[in-house]
Design an enzyme around this catalytic site. Structure first.
Site, PDB file in Angstrom:
ATOM      1  N   GLY A  27      74.984   0.240 153.054  1.00  0.00           N
ATOM      2  CA  GLY A  27      73.961   1.035 153.718  1.00  0.00           C
ATOM      3  C   GLY A  27      74.123   2.539 153.634  1.00  0.00           C
ATOM      4  N   ARG A  87      60.134   2.482 143.844  1.00  0.00           N
ATOM      5  CA  ARG A  87      60.456   3.072 145.150  1.00  0.00           C
ATOM      6  C   ARG A  87      59.380   4.038 145.670  1.00  0.00           C
ATOM      7  NH1 ARG A  87      64.206   5.917 146.206  1.00  0.00           N
ATOM      8  NH2 ARG A  87      64.730   5.025 148.211  1.00  0.00           N
ATOM      9  N   CYS A 120      47.270   0.588 136.436  1.00  0.00           N
ATOM     10  CA  CYS A 120      45.970   0.650 137.093  1.00  0.00           C
ATOM     11  C   CYS A 120      46.074   0.383 138.592  1.00  0.00           C
ATOM     12  CB  CYS A 120      45.002  -0.312 136.420  1.00  0.00           C
ATOM     13  SG  CYS A 120      44.769   0.136 134.702  1.00  0.00           S
ATOM     14  N   GLU A 121      46.650   1.316 139.308  1.00  0.00           N
ATOM     15  CA  GLU A 121      46.788   1.300 140.764  1.00  0.00           C
ATOM     16  C   GLU A 121      46.837   2.752 141.194  1.00  0.00           C
ATOM     17  OE1 GLU A 121      47.290  -1.330 142.932  1.00  0.00           O
ATOM     18  OE2 GLU A 121      47.522  -2.907 141.406  1.00  0.00           O
ATOM     19  N   TYR A 148      68.083   0.368 142.901  1.00  0.00           N
ATOM     20  CA  TYR A 148      66.764  -0.180 143.209  1.00  0.00           C
ATOM     21  C   TYR A 148      65.694   0.403 142.285  1.00  0.00           C
ATOM     22  CZ  TYR A 148      69.547  -1.583 147.187  1.00  0.00           C
ATOM     23  OH  TYR A 148      70.547  -2.100 147.953  1.00  0.00           O
ATOM     24  N   GLU A 208      80.159  -3.635 151.663  1.00  0.00           N
ATOM     25  CA  GLU A 208      79.127  -4.068 150.707  1.00  0.00           C
ATOM     26  C   GLU A 208      78.252  -2.904 150.256  1.00  0.00           C
ATOM     27  OE1 GLU A 208      76.899  -6.857 153.082  1.00  0.00           O
ATOM     28  OE2 GLU A 208      78.497  -8.363 153.094  1.00  0.00           O
ATOM     29  N   PRO A 209      78.825  -1.827 149.733  1.00  0.00           N
ATOM     30  CA  PRO A 209      77.967  -0.708 149.322  1.00  0.00           C
ATOM     31  C   PRO A 209      77.187  -1.032 148.048  1.00  0.00           C
ATOM     32  CG  PRO A 209      80.230  -0.278 148.648  1.00  0.00           C
ATOM     33  CD  PRO A 209      80.256  -1.572 149.436  1.00  0.00           C
ATOM     34  N   GLY A 210      75.943  -0.648 148.015  1.00  0.00           N
ATOM     35  CA  GLY A 210      75.120  -0.827 146.823  1.00  0.00           C
ATOM     36  C   GLY A 210      74.643   0.527 146.330  1.00  0.00           C
TER      37      GLY A 210
HETATM   38  C1  LIG Z   1      71.128  -4.636 150.286  1.00  0.00           C
HETATM   39  C2  LIG Z   1      72.356  -5.066 150.975  1.00  0.00           C
HETATM   40  C3  LIG Z   1      73.523  -4.317 150.872  1.00  0.00           C
HETATM   41  C4  LIG Z   1      73.584  -3.002 150.142  1.00  0.00           C
HETATM   42  O1  LIG Z   1      72.881  -2.008 150.807  1.00  0.00           O
HETATM   43  P1  LIG Z   1      72.919  -0.498 150.278  1.00  0.00           P
HETATM   44  O2  LIG Z   1      72.073   0.248 151.215  1.00  0.00           O
HETATM   45  O3  LIG Z   1      72.385  -0.509 148.898  1.00  0.00           O
HETATM   46  O4  LIG Z   1      74.353  -0.048 150.332  1.00  0.00           O
HETATM   47  C5  LIG Z   1      74.657  -4.787 151.490  1.00  0.00           C
HETATM   48  N1  LIG Z   1      74.646  -5.962 152.170  1.00  0.00           N
HETATM   49  C6  LIG Z   1      73.546  -6.705 152.290  1.00  0.00           C
HETATM   50  C7  LIG Z   1      73.591  -7.968 153.051  1.00  0.00           C
HETATM   51  C8  LIG Z   1      72.368  -6.290 151.701  1.00  0.00           C
HETATM   52  O5  LIG Z   1      71.266  -7.030 151.822  1.00  0.00           O
END
Ligand SMILES: *Cc1c(COP(=O)(O)O)cnc(C)c1O
Length: 426
Positions: free
Chosen positions: A243, A317, A354-355, A382, A278-280
């Site tokens: 997050g 996005r 076309c949007e 994303y 869980e960083p994305g």
């Molecule tokens: C999407 C997600 C993440 C990653 O979130 P980021 O904001 O990209 O860091 C981690 N855990 C879970 C369960 C998610 O759904």
């Protein structure tokens, strides 16, 4: 670290001019930097190290942010685990050289097929999000003669203060087990023969810039962990989700990893549990950009449009969240035949789809000519992962820059393969 710098051949990533990427692989094209990906992972790990937590932490990169095999492989080489939300993502992780025992499986709707595949692969943990899922998982584990390692994803009911579409930790969200129900569900889990209670998990939302909600969620989670321990349910690990937000606008800085994570990490010192994160977005977002070319300039009475060859199907996005991405000129490799430079004016940067919602940026002050190259920044997370074939547009190529080398990590789709799975009536 900024992804791009200005060189004598215009904007470049590491030592590779973007004009050369466009010339070799065409546009639209996602461009990533190996150094920037490595640095983002390093910053996260260093923040854990600064609190003495690195040795007992597993950083599980959230695959959904960008699931290209080369990116997964790079994180696997750096020692990362993976947070997955589908059987497809599990297959990608394994194909990319990740190991199942570092995989956590999140998501509100895991199918029995996905549960079975994850059990057979031997993943680290299932993050279970409902009472029904727990019972289904127990059945599936029984049917394959295994015990499923389980965390409950609890919903701490804190306001992450982010866009409602990416806020997941409020009572009204579909995610997680209601905080007040978690204790009883742990007791149920502990009584099931094919479930092995391992940990607890929480993830309150995405693109979080204020560290306070994550710290507040951690407080709630830790209190529940202690209450469970007192009741004889000792957890081995605590997963505090992802997050962490990133900087999207040059004029709106985001906190550094250390500053954002510190309040949460300070609460974990002196505990004995292992930790999972869980960083994305924060590992990939600012390590990628979308390279596009201006096809048509269309001056209007009210607004001036710059129609580029990337669109909402490539980067959703802006259309989905009204998100902002900085857009800059590459400044070389332009195909404009006239030497004339367009006057600087405010452009709507739009794609050919076309949007009316197909825009990449509103009201951008730029001096443009047809044929100019633009870089849409902070597009590593994303971006490609959400891309579609809407309007029968082949998905973009993806390129990884590494020093002065460029590697094609996903070739551009061709049109024939878009409808190859379809058949006409007999
Ligand atoms: C999407 C997600 C993440 C990653 O979130 P980021 O904001 O990209 O860091 C981690 N855990 C879970 C369960 C998610 O759904």
């Amino acid at each position: 670290m900024s992804l791009t710098s200005m060189g004598k051949n215009g904007l470049q990533v590491e030592s590779v001019p973007l004009s050369e990427v466009a010339q070799r692989f065409g546009t639209p094209c996602y461009v990533y930097s190996r150094a920037a990906l490595t640095a983002a992972y390093g910053a996260y790990r260093d923040a854990l190290q600064a609190h003495g937590l690195a040795g007992r932490s597993l950083i599980c990169y959230a695959v959904k942010a960008n699931s290209n095999l080369a990116i997964l492989n790079l994180f696997a080489r750096l020692g990362a685990g993976f947070d997955i939300v589908s059987g497809g993502e599990l297959a990608r992780v394994l194909a990319a050289g990740g190991t199942a025992d570092k995989v956590v499986f999140s998501g509100v709707g895991k199918s029995r097929t996905e549960m079975r595949a994850a059990l057979e692969a031997g993943i680290h943990c299932f993050n279970v999000e409902s009472a029904s899922e727990l019972e289904q998982l127990s059945e599936v584990a029984g049917s394959v003669g295994r015990r499923a390692p389980v965390s409950l994803r609890v919903n701490p009911d804190v306001d992450a203060k982010t866009h409602p579409y990416i806020s997941t930790g409020l009572k009204t969200a579909k995610f997680g087990v209601a905080f007040g129900e978690a204790f009883d569900l742990y007791r149920r889990a502990a009584s099931l023969a094919h479930i092995s209670v391992k940990g607890i998990d929480c993830h309150i939302g995405s693109q979080l810039l204020d560290p306070a909600p994550a710290a507040e969620a951690a407080d709630k989670v830790l209190a529940l962990v202690d209450r469970l321990a007192a009741a004889g349910i000792a957890l081995e690990h605590i997963d505090l989700g992802g997050g962490m937000g990133i900087q999207y606008r040059a004029d709106e800085p985001a906190p550094a990893a250390a500053a954002y994570l510190s309040p949460m990490l300070a609460r974990l010192a002196g505990r004995r549990e292992k930790l999972v994160f869980e960083p994305g977005r924060s590992l990939v977002g600012n390590a990628g950009l979308l390279l596009t070319r201006v096809d048509v300039l269309k001056p209007g009475e009210e607004k001036h449009f710059a129609v580029v060859d990337a669109a909402m199907n490539d980067l959703m996005r802006p259309a989905l969240y009204d998100a902002w991405h900085d857009i800059v000129k590459v400044g070389a490799g332009d195909t404009a035949t006239s030497a004339a430079t367009g006057a600087s004016m405010s452009y709507e940067i739009v794609g050919p789809v076309c949007e009316s919602g197909d825009f990449l940026g509103h009201d951008r002050e730029l001096a443009l000519n047809e044929g100019d190259l633009l870089a849409i920044l902070s597009a590593g997370a994303y971006g490609m992962a959400m891309a579609s074939n809407y309007n029968s547009r082949p998905r973009a190529a993806e390129v990884m820059v590494d020093g002065d080398a460029m590697h094609l990590i996903r070739r551009r789709e061709n049109i024939a393969e878009l409808f190859a799975p379809e058949t006409v009536l007999p």
